[in-house]
Design a protein around this motif. Structure first.
Motif, PDB file in Angstrom:
ATOM      1  N   LEU A 162       0.780  -1.164  -0.055  1.00  0.00           N
ATOM      2  CA  LEU A 162       0.000  -0.044   0.045  1.00  0.00           C
ATOM      3  C   LEU A 162       0.850   1.134   0.048  1.00  0.00           C
ATOM      4  O   LEU A 162       0.570   2.299  -0.721  1.00  0.00           O
ATOM      5  CB  LEU A 162      -0.884  -0.130   1.298  1.00  0.00           C
ATOM      6  CG  LEU A 162      -2.266  -0.808   1.086  1.00  0.00           C
ATOM      7  CD1 LEU A 162      -2.843  -1.274   2.518  1.00  0.00           C
ATOM      8  CD2 LEU A 162      -3.020  -0.764   0.055  1.00  0.00           C
ATOM      9  N   TYR A 191       0.163   0.669  -4.423  1.00  0.00           N
ATOM     10  CA  TYR A 191      -0.526  -0.584  -5.233  1.00  0.00           C
ATOM     11  C   TYR A 191      -1.099  -1.583  -4.157  1.00  0.00           C
ATOM     12  O   TYR A 191      -0.819  -1.835  -3.104  1.00  0.00           O
ATOM     13  CB  TYR A 191       0.588  -1.677  -5.655  1.00  0.00           C
ATOM     14  CG  TYR A 191       1.588  -0.803  -6.868  1.00  0.00           C
ATOM     15  CD1 TYR A 191       0.902  -0.764  -8.066  1.00  0.00           C
ATOM     16  CD2 TYR A 191       2.528  -0.217  -6.591  1.00  0.00           C
ATOM     17  CE1 TYR A 191       1.560  -0.286  -9.088  1.00  0.00           C
ATOM     18  CE2 TYR A 191       3.314   0.319  -7.558  1.00  0.00           C
ATOM     19  CZ  TYR A 191       2.658   0.149  -8.737  1.00  0.00           C
ATOM     20  OH  TYR A 191       3.394   1.043  -9.871  1.00  0.00           O
ATOM     21  N   ALA A 192      -2.580  -1.753  -4.685  1.00  0.00           N
ATOM     22  CA  ALA A 192      -3.268  -2.973  -3.888  1.00  0.00           C
ATOM     23  C   ALA A 192      -2.881  -4.221  -4.630  1.00  0.00           C
ATOM     24  O   ALA A 192      -2.550  -4.233  -6.059  1.00  0.00           O
ATOM     25  CB  ALA A 192      -4.801  -2.339  -4.110  1.00  0.00           C
ATOM     26  N   ILE A 227      -3.315   2.049  -6.857  1.00  0.00           N
ATOM     27  CA  ILE A 227      -4.137   2.816  -6.279  1.00  0.00           C
ATOM     28  C   ILE A 227      -4.900   3.990  -6.860  1.00  0.00           C
ATOM     29  O   ILE A 227      -5.814   4.174  -7.081  1.00  0.00           O
ATOM     30  CB  ILE A 227      -3.822   2.700  -4.720  1.00  0.00           C
ATOM     31  CG1 ILE A 227      -3.621   1.408  -4.183  1.00  0.00           C
ATOM     32  CG2 ILE A 227      -4.816   3.604  -4.136  1.00  0.00           C
ATOM     33  CD1 ILE A 227      -2.885   1.511  -2.864  1.00  0.00           C
ATOM     34  N   LYS A 275      -6.345   3.104 -10.376  1.00  0.00           N
ATOM     35  CA  LYS A 275      -7.183   1.997 -10.396  1.00  0.00           C
ATOM     36  C   LYS A 275      -7.105   0.991 -11.650  1.00  0.00           C
ATOM     37  O   LYS A 275      -7.858   0.491 -12.070  1.00  0.00           O
ATOM     38  CB  LYS A 275      -8.706   2.234 -10.264  1.00  0.00           C
ATOM     39  CG  LYS A 275      -8.985   2.866  -8.887  1.00  0.00           C
ATOM     40  CD  LYS A 275     -10.559   3.069  -8.692  1.00  0.00           C
ATOM     41  CE  LYS A 275     -10.997   3.608  -7.407  1.00  0.00           C
ATOM     42  NZ  LYS A 275     -10.401   4.826  -6.885  1.00  0.00           N
TER      43      LYS A 275
END
Length: 181
Positions: free
Chosen positions: A54, A58-59, A119, A122
């Protein structure tokens, strides 16, 4: 044959009473929780856990999961959950083997696949962020240089927004695709 992976982590789990259903076995949905515990331990070993992911922007959602149940675990049973890193350059693929700690009997096999999603935009990444692949490379280099000394947990430096695919793996394909239209 199922890949053993290049790096693994074993996690012991004592089956609690609240995970058992009316059939006196672990309810099938709780195995997902056991996989998550083992995967978190594996990521800690790599030095790039969910907090690092995170922080780097990035997720990593799970996009695929498969489980094969062989025998049900029961209350009070101690399980060994082995998480093995199989793929990491374009996606995070982890194989799992859940066994009875005392007997070694296989109870469940599973696999999860996760992808990096930036993130801010998206957008799904078609190549894993450099900060993650470099963290894996450091651990693999450490394990090769320390024969018999066990695996090293090397902390990944904060890589911020500089995470990107190395130029050596440049692809003619676009580097991103939207998963949240």
């Amino acid at each position: 044959m199922r890949s053993q992976g290049v790096l693994h982590c074993d996690t012991e789990i004592l089956v609690p009473f609240f995970d058992v259903d009316t059939m006196h076995v672990v309810w099938h949905g709780h195995y997902v929780k056991y996989l998550e515990v083992a995967r978190c331990a594996l990521l800690d070993k790599i030095g790039h856990n969910y907090t690092h992911m995170l922080d780097s922007g990035y997720a990593w959602p799970v996009i695929d999961m498969q489980l094969r149940y062989v025998r049900g675990a029961v209350f009070g049973q101690t399980l060994n959950v082995r998480a093995s890193l199989v793929e990491w350059e374009n996606r995070l693929k982890v194989n799992y083997l859940i066994t009875d700690l005392a007997t070694g009997e296989r109870l469940t096999r599973a696999v999860t696949v996760q992808v990096a999603v930036e993130i801010a935009s998206k957008e799904m990444q078609l190549v894993s962020p450099r900060c993650f692949t470099e963290a894996v490379a450091r651990v693999l280099a450490g394990t090769r240089s320390s024969v018999g000394a066990g695996l090293l947990a090397i902390a990944s430096p904060q890589c911020g927004r500089s995470c990107a695919a190395p130029a050596s793996r440049a692809s003619p394909l676009p580097q991103k695709t939207s998963v949240f239209s």
